[in-house]
Design a protein around this motif. Sequence first.
Motif, mmCIF file in Angstrom:
data_model
loop_
_atom_site.group_PDB
_atom_site.id
_atom_site.type_symbol
_atom_site.label_atom_id
_atom_site.label_comp_id
_atom_site.label_asym_id
_atom_site.label_seq_id
_atom_site.Cartn_x
_atom_site.Cartn_y
_atom_site.Cartn_z
ATOM 1 N N LYS A 149 0.968 -1.202 0.017
ATOM 2 C CA LYS A 149 0.051 0.069 -0.060
ATOM 3 C C LYS A 149 0.960 1.370 0.209
ATOM 4 O O LYS A 149 0.600 2.460 -0.762
ATOM 5 C CB LYS A 149 -1.140 0.031 1.371
ATOM 6 N N ALA A 150 2.133 1.128 0.693
ATOM 7 C CA ALA A 150 2.963 2.190 0.789
ATOM 8 C C ALA A 150 3.619 2.793 -0.795
ATOM 9 O O ALA A 150 4.048 3.809 -1.003
ATOM 10 C CB ALA A 150 3.878 2.427 1.763
ATOM 11 N N ALA A 151 3.815 1.552 -1.451
ATOM 12 C CA ALA A 151 4.490 1.583 -2.507
ATOM 13 C C ALA A 151 3.758 0.864 -3.552
ATOM 14 O O ALA A 151 4.249 -0.399 -3.824
ATOM 15 C CB ALA A 151 6.086 1.447 -2.606
ATOM 16 N N PRO A 152 2.621 1.225 -4.150
ATOM 17 C CA PRO A 152 1.935 0.474 -5.405
ATOM 18 C C PRO A 152 2.697 0.122 -6.348
ATOM 19 O O PRO A 152 3.559 0.566 -6.972
ATOM 20 C CB PRO A 152 0.793 1.413 -5.776
ATOM 21 N N GLY A 153 2.833 -1.472 -6.525
ATOM 22 C CA GLY A 153 3.377 -2.159 -7.610
ATOM 23 C C GLY A 153 4.776 -2.512 -7.132
ATOM 24 O O GLY A 153 5.559 -3.149 -8.044
ATOM 25 N N SER A 154 5.260 -2.221 -5.942
ATOM 26 C CA SER A 154 6.666 -2.492 -5.689
ATOM 27 C C SER A 154 6.716 -4.068 -5.172
ATOM 28 O O SER A 154 7.782 -4.564 -5.270
ATOM 29 C CB SER A 154 6.885 -1.662 -4.409
ATOM 30 N N VAL A 155 5.409 -4.831 -4.843
ATOM 31 C CA VAL A 155 5.628 -6.144 -4.242
ATOM 32 C C VAL A 155 5.311 -7.060 -5.332
ATOM 33 O O VAL A 155 4.074 -6.965 -6.028
ATOM 34 C CB VAL A 155 4.620 -6.136 -2.982
ATOM 35 N N SER A 156 6.161 -7.710 -5.863
ATOM 36 C CA SER A 156 5.957 -8.744 -6.972
ATOM 37 C C SER A 156 5.342 -10.107 -6.326
ATOM 38 O O SER A 156 5.727 -10.478 -5.235
ATOM 39 C CB SER A 156 7.088 -8.990 -7.746
ATOM 40 N N VAL A 157 4.501 -10.702 -7.377
ATOM 41 C CA VAL A 157 3.928 -11.917 -6.865
ATOM 42 C C VAL A 157 3.978 -13.094 -8.106
ATOM 43 O O VAL A 157 3.567 -12.669 -9.234
ATOM 44 C CB VAL A 157 2.602 -11.945 -6.225
ATOM 45 N N GLY A 178 -6.909 -4.062 -0.644
ATOM 46 C CA GLY A 178 -6.915 -2.644 -1.219
ATOM 47 C C GLY A 178 -5.416 -2.239 -2.007
ATOM 48 O O GLY A 178 -4.954 -1.169 -1.857
ATOM 49 N N VAL A 179 -4.833 -3.202 -2.488
ATOM 50 C CA VAL A 179 -3.421 -2.788 -2.888
ATOM 51 C C VAL A 179 -3.359 -3.331 -4.352
ATOM 52 O O VAL A 179 -4.179 -4.059 -4.882
ATOM 53 C CB VAL A 179 -2.368 -3.750 -2.108
ATOM 54 N N LYS A 180 -1.927 -3.281 -4.922
ATOM 55 C CA LYS A 180 -1.604 -3.527 -6.308
ATOM 56 C C LYS A 180 -0.501 -4.125 -6.339
ATOM 57 O O LYS A 180 0.564 -3.743 -6.042
ATOM 58 C CB LYS A 180 -1.792 -2.224 -7.293
ATOM 59 N N PHE A 181 -0.621 -5.656 -6.457
ATOM 60 C CA PHE A 181 0.853 -6.282 -6.722
ATOM 61 C C PHE A 181 1.406 -6.270 -8.176
ATOM 62 O O PHE A 181 0.325 -5.949 -9.044
ATOM 63 C CB PHE A 181 0.469 -7.877 -6.069
ATOM 64 N N ASN A 182 2.628 -6.327 -8.063
ATOM 65 C CA ASN A 182 3.141 -6.623 -9.313
ATOM 66 C C ASN A 182 3.164 -7.941 -9.876
ATOM 67 O O ASN A 182 3.802 -9.020 -9.558
ATOM 68 C CB ASN A 182 4.694 -5.961 -9.575
ATOM 69 N N HIS A 183 2.284 -8.284 -10.782
ATOM 70 C CA HIS A 183 1.681 -9.854 -11.161
ATOM 71 C C HIS A 183 2.846 -10.493 -12.250
ATOM 72 O O HIS A 183 2.452 -10.083 -13.149
ATOM 73 C CB HIS A 183 0.403 -9.865 -11.509
ATOM 74 N N VAL A 184 3.278 -11.432 -11.902
ATOM 75 C CA VAL A 184 4.337 -12.043 -12.728
ATOM 76 C C VAL A 184 3.709 -13.570 -13.163
ATOM 77 O O VAL A 184 3.997 -14.284 -12.182
ATOM 78 C CB VAL A 184 5.789 -11.878 -12.348
#
Length: 325
Positions: A149-157, A178-184
């Motif tokens: 949530k602090a850095a949208p798209g920074s956490v990849s899955v 309520g977050v956005k993952f970097n979906h790989v």
Amino acid sequence: MRRRTFALSAAASALAGLHPHAFAQGQWPERPVKLILSQPAGSGPDILARYLGEQLSRSWKQPVVIDNKPGGQNVIGAQAAARSPADGYTFYYATTAAMVTNVYTFKSLPYDPAKDFVPVRLVGRSPFLLAARADFPARTLAEVLAKAKAAPGSVSVATEGPKTFSGMLADSVAELGGVKFNHVPYTKATDAMQDVIGGRIDLVCLPDAALSAYVKGGQVRALATSTAQRLAEMPTVPSLSETFAGFEYTGWNGLFAPAGTPADVVARVNRDVEALLRQPEVVQRLQALGSIAEPKMSVAEFDAFMRAERERWSRLVQTLRIQAE
């Protein structure tokens, strides 16, 4: 006398015409039984099906043949099973994808899961895990969500793709959190694990069967299970329902028959599978293979379960805004 004999023969013929399977089913099975699979040999469902087949073969005193027809995201195997003779000697060992989610991710299918098959027996449920690489700084799901949530798209899955079970689970967690993952997406789970262990990807979402060995080996750290309750073999790992109340997300595997298969054969297979799933050694073996055995479920209950699954997945697909292709 001849007239009486003729009358009895005519009556017998009429009964046989009304009930074409009545006499044959008395000795069922009289020959090998086939289980069609949509997955290749050596896959998780294949290993489960072969184990189940071995147990049923002993009970039936007939071989149970596994017929692998992989490809097309389960379409090839499902279509072959749907077109098989409805004579009680061919069944489809299916997963949730073939019988439920394909309806919502394909614009058209060459088979209709609801009309071309009859439910026979749910065999087991397959939990999923959300895990992090061993050195990932966020130690809990709450910390992962806070970081994302602090850095949208920074956490990849890493998942098997956005329209697969693992992909939809990862997107559901992100949606609820309520977050956005970097979906790989990955086509092979082994490739995904190499990148997670190597530190190139932060999180991984895969079936418990594919991840448990890595968790036990300390290569990844389990954050949550997709089941409503914690898994017996991972009692310290929270369930996602502890973060998102009422959340449950599991795949499953079960037996289906081509539409028109004699009802008494369907009932017999249901009873025989249930008898197996009440044996502690069978339950333990299935658990080791990543499937939680379903100890009790009649044909009618399985049919109701299927209707509920289609409704549940219809809502989930709408929530995730997944477009059929």
